[in-house]
Scaffold this motif. Structure first.
Motif, PDB file in Angstrom:
ATOM      1  N   PRO A   1      -6.106   0.165   0.890  1.00 49.71           N
ATOM      2  CA  PRO A   1      -4.699   0.374   0.544  1.00 49.71           C
ATOM      3  C   PRO A   1      -3.938  -0.911   0.255  1.00 49.71           C
ATOM      4  N   ALA A   2      -4.247  -1.979   0.983  1.00 46.26           N
ATOM      5  CA  ALA A   2      -3.537  -3.247   0.762  1.00 46.26           C
ATOM      6  C   ALA A   2      -3.841  -3.793  -0.629  1.00 46.26           C
ATOM      7  N   LEU A   3      -5.115  -3.767  -1.017  1.00 44.66           N
ATOM      8  CA  LEU A   3      -5.485  -4.233  -2.345  1.00 44.66           C
ATOM      9  C   LEU A   3      -4.882  -3.331  -3.415  1.00 44.66           C
ATOM     10  N   GLY A   4      -4.916  -2.005  -3.162  1.00 41.79           N
ATOM     11  CA  GLY A   4      -4.330  -1.068  -4.112  1.00 41.79           C
ATOM     12  C   GLY A   4      -2.850  -1.315  -4.316  1.00 41.79           C
ATOM     13  N   ALA A   5      -2.148  -1.611  -3.238  1.00 47.81           N
ATOM     14  CA  ALA A   5      -0.712  -1.881  -3.335  1.00 47.81           C
ATOM     15  C   ALA A   5      -0.455  -3.154  -4.134  1.00 47.81           C
ATOM     16  N   GLN A   6      -1.282  -4.176  -3.935  1.00 43.61           N
ATOM     17  CA  GLN A   6      -1.144  -5.416  -4.703  1.00 43.61           C
ATOM     18  C   GLN A   6      -1.402  -5.162  -6.186  1.00 43.61           C
TER      19      GLN A   6
END
Length: 208
Positions: A129-134
């Motif tokens: 999720p963190a990478l997706g948000a970035q």
């Protein structure tokens, strides 16, 4: 003899930065995001890993900048790719402008240099999720806002219905291309992009 000229450190650094970005994109396309490492990027770029850590806090940060850099280069090459930083053209002919940009998007998605890394980061963004948000914040959303700007201009010109939400309307243009590209169900072509534009505008344009 002419005096010795010291090397231009800023140019050398930019060369290294470009090499690191290119290495990151090629590796993630070849082995995937999970198996791409800072060490591997450094080795491929011909730099020390401390050089990378000095400029970026993480592998994800390297890849984000690499994608932004790739998009900038594509925009400089043809002035339209994916909207680019120059924005979507506004010639007064909304259909022609959208066809131009969606065709450029098709070319990007079919380019092996872009397709592999984009698929890898898209897949990793689903599970991370963190990478997706970035990915959304740094790459996707700025491009989507270009569509919002162009559709709002068409509204102000009386071409697009006033009750249309541009942020929702743009998804009618982008989602079909993304769906076909992700699933590989059928070829992603200029002709398909043109049909997406034509069908979408039937619901958006003010009827005479």
């Amino acid at each position: 003899m002419s005096p010795h000229k010291a090397p231009d450190s800023s140019r050398r650094s930019d060369r290294s930065r470009r090499a690191i970005c290119d290495a990151a994109l090629s590796l993630v396309g070849e082995v995937g995001y999970a198996r791409t490492t800072i060490e591997g990027i450094a080795a491929r770029a011909g730099v020390g890993k401390q050089t990378i850590y000095r400029w970026w806090p993480s592998k994800a940060a390297v890849l984000m900048e690499a994608f932004v850099d790739l998009g900038t280069r594509a925009a400089e090459a043809d002035g339209t790719a994916g909207g680019g930083e120059q924005g979507i053209p506004d010639t007064g002919d909304l259909a022609a402008d959208l066809r131009l940009v969606l065709r450029a998007t098709v070319d990007e998605l079919n380019d092996p240099a872009i397709e592999g890394p984009t698929r890898a980061l898209t897949a990793e963004g689903v599970s991370d999720p963190a990478l997706g948000a970035q990915f959304v914040e740094n790459l996707l959303e700025p491009q989507l806002q270009l569509y919002v700007t162009r559709l709002r201009a068409a509204q102000e010109a009386g071409q697009v219905r006033a009750d249309i939400d541009p942020r929702i309307a743009l998804e009618l243009l982008i989602a079909p291309l993304t769906h076909r590209w992700l699933l590989r169900t059928l070829p992603l072509t200029h002709e398909y992009a043109d049909q997406v534009v034509d069908l979408t505008l039937r619901g958006l344009l003010v009827q005479p």
